[in-house]
Design a protein around this motif. Structure first.
Motif, PDB file in Angstrom:
ATOM      1  N   SER A  66      -3.281   7.645  15.221  1.00  0.00           N
ATOM      2  CA  SER A  66      -4.335   7.312  15.387  1.00  0.00           C
ATOM      3  C   SER A  66      -4.299   5.665  14.472  1.00  0.00           C
ATOM      4  O   SER A  66      -3.287   5.217  14.174  1.00  0.00           O
ATOM      5  CB  SER A  66      -5.245   8.264  13.162  1.00  0.00           C
ATOM      6  N   ARG A  67      -5.221   5.656  13.683  1.00  0.00           N
ATOM      7  CA  ARG A  67      -5.579   3.722  14.277  1.00  0.00           C
ATOM      8  C   ARG A  67      -4.853   3.811  12.552  1.00  0.00           C
ATOM      9  O   ARG A  67      -3.947   2.799  12.260  1.00  0.00           O
ATOM     10  CB  ARG A  67      -6.761   3.235  13.857  1.00  0.00           C
ATOM     11  N   GLN A  68      -5.402   4.674  11.593  1.00  0.00           N
ATOM     12  CA  GLN A  68      -4.312   4.621   9.981  1.00  0.00           C
ATOM     13  C   GLN A  68      -3.460   5.285  10.340  1.00  0.00           C
ATOM     14  O   GLN A  68      -2.330   4.293   9.324  1.00  0.00           O
ATOM     15  CB  GLN A  68      -4.695   6.110   9.673  1.00  0.00           C
ATOM     16  N   GLY A  69      -2.621   6.234  11.030  1.00  0.00           N
ATOM     17  CA  GLY A  69      -1.100   6.549  11.305  1.00  0.00           C
ATOM     18  C   GLY A  69      -0.780   7.340  10.360  1.00  0.00           C
ATOM     19  O   GLY A  69       0.933   7.768  10.313  1.00  0.00           O
ATOM     20  N   SER A  75       0.459  13.748  10.818  1.00  0.00           N
ATOM     21  CA  SER A  75       2.011  14.554  10.841  1.00  0.00           C
ATOM     22  C   SER A  75       1.770  15.972  10.824  1.00  0.00           C
ATOM     23  O   SER A  75       2.950  15.843  11.273  1.00  0.00           O
ATOM     24  CB  SER A  75       1.658  14.332   9.307  1.00  0.00           C
ATOM     25  N   VAL A  76       0.371  16.668  11.038  1.00  0.00           N
ATOM     26  CA  VAL A  76       0.454  18.225  11.864  1.00  0.00           C
ATOM     27  C   VAL A  76       1.000  17.518  13.315  1.00  0.00           C
ATOM     28  O   VAL A  76       2.188  18.962  13.756  1.00  0.00           O
ATOM     29  CB  VAL A  76      -0.569  18.955  11.537  1.00  0.00           C
ATOM     30  N   GLU A 153      -2.383  24.831  18.217  1.00  0.00           N
ATOM     31  CA  GLU A 153      -1.505  24.493  17.576  1.00  0.00           C
ATOM     32  C   GLU A 153      -1.681  23.762  15.880  1.00  0.00           C
ATOM     33  O   GLU A 153      -1.604  24.241  14.454  1.00  0.00           O
ATOM     34  CB  GLU A 153       0.053  24.840  17.827  1.00  0.00           C
ATOM     35  N   ILE A 154      -2.062  22.573  16.587  1.00  0.00           N
ATOM     36  CA  ILE A 154      -2.254  21.746  15.631  1.00  0.00           C
ATOM     37  C   ILE A 154      -3.372  21.805  14.789  1.00  0.00           C
ATOM     38  O   ILE A 154      -3.432  22.190  13.829  1.00  0.00           O
ATOM     39  CB  ILE A 154      -2.564  20.356  16.723  1.00  0.00           C
ATOM     40  N   ILE A 155      -4.488  22.376  15.782  1.00  0.00           N
ATOM     41  CA  ILE A 155      -6.266  22.615  14.486  1.00  0.00           C
ATOM     42  C   ILE A 155      -6.073  24.457  13.961  1.00  0.00           C
ATOM     43  O   ILE A 155      -6.279  24.223  13.015  1.00  0.00           O
ATOM     44  CB  ILE A 155      -7.366  23.055  15.802  1.00  0.00           C
ATOM     45  N   PHE A 207       1.227  22.952   4.612  1.00  0.00           N
ATOM     46  CA  PHE A 207       2.495  22.145   5.581  1.00  0.00           C
ATOM     47  C   PHE A 207       3.118  20.736   5.143  1.00  0.00           C
ATOM     48  O   PHE A 207       4.573  21.197   5.338  1.00  0.00           O
ATOM     49  CB  PHE A 207       1.649  21.463   6.433  1.00  0.00           C
ATOM     50  N   GLN A 208       2.712  20.606   3.774  1.00  0.00           N
ATOM     51  CA  GLN A 208       3.889  19.179   3.646  1.00  0.00           C
ATOM     52  C   GLN A 208       5.450  20.097   2.785  1.00  0.00           C
ATOM     53  O   GLN A 208       6.547  19.295   3.158  1.00  0.00           O
ATOM     54  CB  GLN A 208       3.274  18.787   2.405  1.00  0.00           C
ATOM     55  N   ILE A 209       5.387  21.004   2.875  1.00  0.00           N
ATOM     56  CA  ILE A 209       5.936  22.281   1.979  1.00  0.00           C
ATOM     57  C   ILE A 209       7.021  22.413   3.461  1.00  0.00           C
ATOM     58  O   ILE A 209       8.596  22.075   3.442  1.00  0.00           O
ATOM     59  CB  ILE A 209       5.664  23.335   1.079  1.00  0.00           C
TER      60      ILE A 209
END
Length: 238
Positions: A66-69, A75-76, A153-155, A207-209
């Motif tokens: 994305s533009r934000q990145g 990340s996902v 899977e992303i969703i 997810f972060q873990i």
């Protein structure tokens, strides 16, 4: 892209989702502009977007951020791509494809939108592009299914993610709660259990873990769901 989105829509309709999904089939750019201009109430509630294009050809899978990145969606998507493909392209906003992401993720709207494609940007890798050879003959049903499952899977990762917050103090007596993992059955999770336990302060999502420890998201979630069932953590959705 259209074929994959149709199949995704069918899958999503059969699920109990936390989020609402808008599956948009639009003519390039002008369709997105029309949708945004005519649906301000919907657009104001949109959290993320995924643009799909050229998903059935033989080219290398590509992820455009994305533009934000740096959003959770970015990340996902990167995490899922890395676990599914030994090789894929990754680029910043507008570096791989240039399409409707400029509308949704553009000035004044700024909905983070990633793009998933099989890149037309690779030199000499897509000679059929914008020619009469760009037809169903170069489309693989298996690659379409692969792309559908990738996006799904992303969703599902976004859907099932939550922030775990411990209710215990000190290390947990794992076997008492049925949380000990037999190293002979799953050595990776056995060795990761302690590190997972140290990350339940309410400042890291499931997810972060999983991402930080390079673990499978579903395995980590299933494990932490057992903590929640034993009331060792509370779940906080966001």
């Amino acid at each position: 892209g259209v074929a994959v989105l149709v199949e995704l829509a069918k899958k999503l309709r059969k699920k109990k989702n936390r989020y609402t999904y808008n599956c948009l089939f639009l003519p390039e750019t002008i369709g997105s502009i029309a949708f945004v201009s005519q649906n301000p109430k919907i657009v104001d509630k949109m959290k993320y977007g995924i643009f799909l294009e050229m998903l059935g050809n033989k080219n290398t899978p590509a992820l455009q951020l994305s533009r934000q990145g740096d959003t959770t969606l970015d990340s996902v998507a990167d995490y899922v791509f890395r676990r599914r493909y030994k090789r894929f392209l990754k680029g910043g906003f507008r570096k791989i494809v240039r399409n409707d992401e400029m509308v949704f993720n553009g000035p004044g709207i700024n909905i983070p939108m990633i793009s998933i494609s099989r890149s037309a940007g690779e030199p000499n890798h897509y000679p059929e592009y914008h020619t009469s050879d760009d037809n169903l003959g170069i489309v693989s049903e298996n690659r379409l299914k692969e792309s559908r499952d990738l996006v799904l899977e992303i969703i599902e990762t976004l859907e099932n993610n939550y922030m775990p917050k411990r209710t215990f103090k000190g290390p947990v007596f794992l076997s008492r709660y049925g949380l000990w993992i037999d190293w002979r059955v799953n050595r990776v999770m056995n060795q990761a259990a302690e590190q997972i336990m140290l990350r339940l302060e309410g400042d890291q999502s499931v997810f972060q873990i999983a991402q930080e420890l390079n673990l499978d998201f579903k395995e980590v979630k299933d494990y932490l769901d057992k903590f929640a069932k034993s009331k060792l953590i509370t779940k906080h959705y966001y």
